[in-house]
Scaffold this active site. Sequence first.
Site, short mmCIF file in Angstrom:
data_model
loop_
_atom_site.label_atom_id
_atom_site.label_comp_id
_atom_site.label_asym_id
_atom_site.label_seq_id
_atom_site.Cartn_x
_atom_site.Cartn_y
_atom_site.Cartn_z
N PRO A 10 20.37 96.86 54.12
CA PRO A 10 20.83 96.01 53.06
C PRO A 10 19.61 95.88 52.10
O PRO A 10 18.52 95.58 52.51
CB PRO A 10 21.31 94.61 53.67
CG PRO A 10 20.80 94.57 54.59
CD PRO A 10 20.72 96.14 55.40
N ASN A 11 19.77 95.97 50.93
CA ASN A 11 18.97 96.02 49.72
C ASN A 11 17.88 96.93 49.54
O ASN A 11 17.21 97.01 48.47
CB ASN A 11 18.16 94.38 49.82
CG ASN A 11 19.28 93.32 49.57
OD1 ASN A 11 20.08 93.42 48.83
ND2 ASN A 11 19.23 92.61 50.60
N ARG A 18 12.79 96.00 43.48
CA ARG A 18 12.74 94.72 44.27
C ARG A 18 11.68 94.27 44.65
O ARG A 18 10.86 94.87 45.84
CB ARG A 18 13.90 94.83 45.28
CG ARG A 18 13.88 93.74 46.19
CD ARG A 18 14.76 94.02 47.56
NE ARG A 18 14.98 92.76 48.18
CZ ARG A 18 14.79 92.88 49.84
NH1 ARG A 18 14.83 94.10 50.32
NH2 ARG A 18 14.81 91.69 50.39
N TYR A 23 7.36 95.21 48.32
CA TYR A 23 7.74 96.35 48.95
C TYR A 23 7.23 97.44 48.39
O TYR A 23 7.46 98.43 48.67
CB TYR A 23 9.31 96.34 48.94
CG TYR A 23 9.91 95.15 49.74
CD1 TYR A 23 9.93 95.06 51.11
CD2 TYR A 23 10.77 94.21 49.14
CE1 TYR A 23 10.41 94.13 51.86
CE2 TYR A 23 11.22 92.86 49.89
CZ TYR A 23 11.06 93.29 51.34
OH TYR A 23 11.73 92.22 51.90
N ASN A 72 15.38 101.25 59.32
CA ASN A 72 15.05 99.92 58.80
C ASN A 72 16.07 99.13 58.50
O ASN A 72 17.02 99.44 57.68
CB ASN A 72 14.16 100.49 57.68
CG ASN A 72 13.72 99.21 56.71
OD1 ASN A 72 14.22 98.21 57.00
ND2 ASN A 72 12.67 99.46 55.71
N ALA A 75 17.26 92.96 56.28
CA ALA A 75 17.60 91.51 57.11
C ALA A 75 18.38 91.67 58.15
O ALA A 75 18.21 90.54 58.98
CB ALA A 75 18.02 90.80 55.79
N GLU A 96 11.96 101.51 64.98
CA GLU A 96 12.45 100.46 63.91
C GLU A 96 11.17 100.45 62.92
O GLU A 96 9.79 100.58 63.46
CB GLU A 96 12.10 99.19 64.57
CG GLU A 96 12.57 98.07 63.94
CD GLU A 96 12.32 96.52 64.61
OE1 GLU A 96 12.70 95.57 63.79
OE2 GLU A 96 12.29 96.61 66.00
N HIS A 98 9.42 98.83 59.19
CA HIS A 98 9.44 97.79 58.15
C HIS A 98 8.74 98.09 57.13
O HIS A 98 7.28 98.41 57.41
CB HIS A 98 9.59 96.33 58.63
CG HIS A 98 10.58 95.96 59.59
ND1 HIS A 98 11.89 95.60 59.04
CD2 HIS A 98 10.59 96.07 61.00
CE1 HIS A 98 12.54 95.31 60.20
NE2 HIS A 98 11.92 95.70 61.17
N ARG A 105 5.01 87.32 57.35
CA ARG A 105 5.98 86.57 56.61
C ARG A 105 6.73 85.46 57.09
O ARG A 105 6.12 84.88 58.25
CB ARG A 105 7.00 87.71 56.16
CG ARG A 105 6.31 88.75 55.45
CD ARG A 105 7.30 89.88 54.85
NE ARG A 105 8.37 89.20 53.77
CZ ARG A 105 9.32 89.81 53.27
NH1 ARG A 105 9.64 90.99 53.89
NH2 ARG A 105 10.08 89.06 52.33
#
Length: 145
Positions: A10-11, A18, A23, A72, A75, A96, A98, A105
């Site tokens: 998502p996103n 964004r 990012y 990725n 969330a 994985e 990111h 964070r």
Amino acid sequence: MARILILNGPNLNLLGTRQPEVYGATTLQDIEIMCTAHAPSSALAFLQSNHEGALIDAIHAAKGAQDGIILNAGAYTHTSVALHDALASIELPCVEVHLSNIHARESFRHHSYIAPVALGQIAGFGALGYLLALDALHAHLHAAV
């Protein structure tokens, strides 16, 4: 020829616009172009979805069709037992990824449901993380032969 699914959650369709301070300015299309150039002898498939079920369906479909997955999960990394279970059930190697360093964070981002079923996690290197994941997955696949 390695068959690799690069799956984005998502996103991530909003990359480039964004929160560029978190990012970066690289778009998802830019990342796909970078990955294709970086691994020309691989058959790369790309999918992005904002829907958990679509991501699970893609993971299920990868069994027998792909040699590995780069994920990725956005969330969903921090919330989805269903993605964890899907990855565990297909028994394909997964890396994985990111873009940001999730461990630097907010505390809710520190836990990953993906990590226990992944070969490893690459976080904090921006778009370069995808290329590092390709290299890691290729190394794993060639070591397994």
